[in-house]
Design a protein around this motif. Structure first.
Motif, PDB file in Angstrom:
ATOM      1  N   UNK A   5      35.844  50.126  39.996  1.00  0.00           N
ATOM      2  CA  UNK A   5      35.648  50.842  41.258  1.00  0.00           C
ATOM      3  C   UNK A   5      36.647  51.994  41.425  1.00  0.00           C
ATOM      4  N   UNK A   6      37.374  52.322  40.362  1.00  0.00           N
ATOM      5  CA  UNK A   6      38.338  53.425  40.304  1.00  0.00           C
ATOM      6  C   UNK A   6      39.587  53.192  41.150  1.00  0.00           C
ATOM      7  N   UNK A   7      39.890  51.958  41.455  1.00  0.00           N
ATOM      8  CA  UNK A   7      41.160  51.612  42.097  1.00  0.00           C
ATOM      9  C   UNK A   7      42.057  51.004  41.025  1.00  0.00           C
ATOM     10  N   UNK A   8      43.367  51.234  41.102  1.00  0.00           N
ATOM     11  CA  UNK A   8      44.268  50.637  40.117  1.00  0.00           C
ATOM     12  C   UNK A   8      44.158  49.110  40.123  1.00  0.00           C
ATOM     13  N   UNK A   9      44.257  48.522  38.942  1.00  0.00           N
ATOM     14  CA  UNK A   9      44.279  47.055  38.859  1.00  0.00           C
ATOM     15  C   UNK A   9      45.513  46.515  39.552  1.00  0.00           C
ATOM     16  N   UNK A  10      46.579  47.276  39.525  1.00  0.00           N
ATOM     17  CA  UNK A  10      47.824  46.869  40.144  1.00  0.00           C
ATOM     18  C   UNK A  10      48.599  48.122  40.520  1.00  0.00           C
ATOM     19  N   UNK A  11      49.249  48.081  41.677  1.00  0.00           N
ATOM     20  CA  UNK A  11      50.096  49.198  42.088  1.00  0.00           C
ATOM     21  C   UNK A  11      51.537  48.987  41.667  1.00  0.00           C
ATOM     22  N   UNK A  12      51.984  47.739  41.706  1.00  0.00           N
ATOM     23  CA  UNK A  12      53.374  47.500  41.387  1.00  0.00           C
ATOM     24  C   UNK A  12      53.487  46.143  40.728  1.00  0.00           C
ATOM     25  N   UNK A  13      53.647  46.071  39.459  1.00  0.00           N
ATOM     26  CA  UNK A  13      53.851  47.233  38.608  1.00  0.00           C
ATOM     27  C   UNK A  13      52.539  47.974  38.418  1.00  0.00           C
ATOM     28  N   UNK A  14      52.644  49.269  38.281  1.00  0.00           N
ATOM     29  CA  UNK A  14      51.469  50.100  38.072  1.00  0.00           C
ATOM     30  C   UNK A  14      50.766  49.642  36.804  1.00  0.00           C
ATOM     31  N   UNK A  60      36.830  43.752  37.698  1.00  0.00           N
ATOM     32  CA  UNK A  60      37.650  42.543  37.759  1.00  0.00           C
ATOM     33  C   UNK A  60      37.896  42.236  39.233  1.00  0.00           C
ATOM     34  N   UNK A  61      37.504  41.046  39.666  1.00  0.00           N
ATOM     35  CA  UNK A  61      37.649  40.637  41.055  1.00  0.00           C
ATOM     36  C   UNK A  61      39.121  40.596  41.440  1.00  0.00           C
ATOM     37  N   UNK A  62      39.480  41.326  42.476  1.00  0.00           N
ATOM     38  CA  UNK A  62      40.871  41.378  42.928  1.00  0.00           C
ATOM     39  C   UNK A  62      41.194  40.283  43.942  1.00  0.00           C
ATOM     40  N   UNK A  63      40.223  39.444  44.285  1.00  0.00           N
ATOM     41  CA  UNK A  63      40.472  38.363  45.236  1.00  0.00           C
ATOM     42  C   UNK A  63      40.981  37.099  44.560  1.00  0.00           C
ATOM     43  N   UNK A  64      41.234  37.179  43.257  1.00  0.00           N
ATOM     44  CA  UNK A  64      41.744  36.007  42.552  1.00  0.00           C
ATOM     45  C   UNK A  64      43.176  35.727  43.018  1.00  0.00           C
ATOM     46  N   UNK A  65      43.602  34.485  42.933  1.00  0.00           N
ATOM     47  CA  UNK A  65      44.986  34.180  43.338  1.00  0.00           C
ATOM     48  C   UNK A  65      45.982  34.880  42.412  1.00  0.00           C
TER      49      UNK A  65
END
Length: 172
Positions: A5-14, A60-65
């Protein structure tokens, strides 16, 4: 690396990957190249511009724990001691010490500076008369992502900017 969806998988750490892994992912068809650096890489049979931003083809679902890691605990606790507020010399502190049956889990670990951790020792906060500013809890992935936006990376290539903060700007 961006999600589908063009959002980073993680911001921190990038969410960054070594260039060799990214080139491999391109050739395996797992990612699309969104932006490139000016640098070209060569093999005996081909050449290509080095990808600077790629997006996954599968979401990749970002709602995972979130994973229980030192880094994620520090992020949850905003990189400061939960006893005195210091951002220096950070360690893990077991709220209920291991010697008293405490486990290493989201609900029993806090960020503490080394001096506070040493002062608390093998005692509970009540026994040590050191109450934390907040109780340990398991954060959601969304909470960690929101916290991560407050800690910009030390290095940002200009080709990354459009993909890091656009959703924050939309909220303003």
């Amino acid at each position: 690396m961006l999600n589908a969806d063009f959002r980073p998988l993680s911001y921190y750490p990038l969410s960054t990957k070594p260039w060799q892994d990214v080139v491999k992912a391109v050739f395996e068809g797992r990612v699309d190249v969104v932006s490139t650096y000016d640098i070209e890489i060569h093999s005996p049979s081909m050449k290509m511009r080095l990808p600077s931003v790629v997006s996954l083809k599968t979401y990749i679902d970002q709602n995972r724990p979130p994973a229980f890691t030192r880094y994620n605990v520090f992020l949850r606790d905003r990189f400061c001691c939960q006893y005195c507020g210091s951002p220096h010399d950070l360690t893990f502190d077991h709220v209920v010490p291991v010697s008293q049956g405490g486990k290493s889990s989201w609900t029993n670990i806090l960020t503490a500076c080394a001096p506070c951790n040493l002062r608390k020792g093998g005692k509970t906060p009540v026994q040590a008369r050191m109450m934390p500013t907040k109780n340990p809890h398991r954060p959601t992935m969304f909470q960690l992502q929101e916290l991560g936006r407050r800690f910009p990376p030390n290095y940002l290539h200009e080709s990354w900017i459009d993909y890091l903060y656009w959703d924050t700007l939309l909220e303003a």
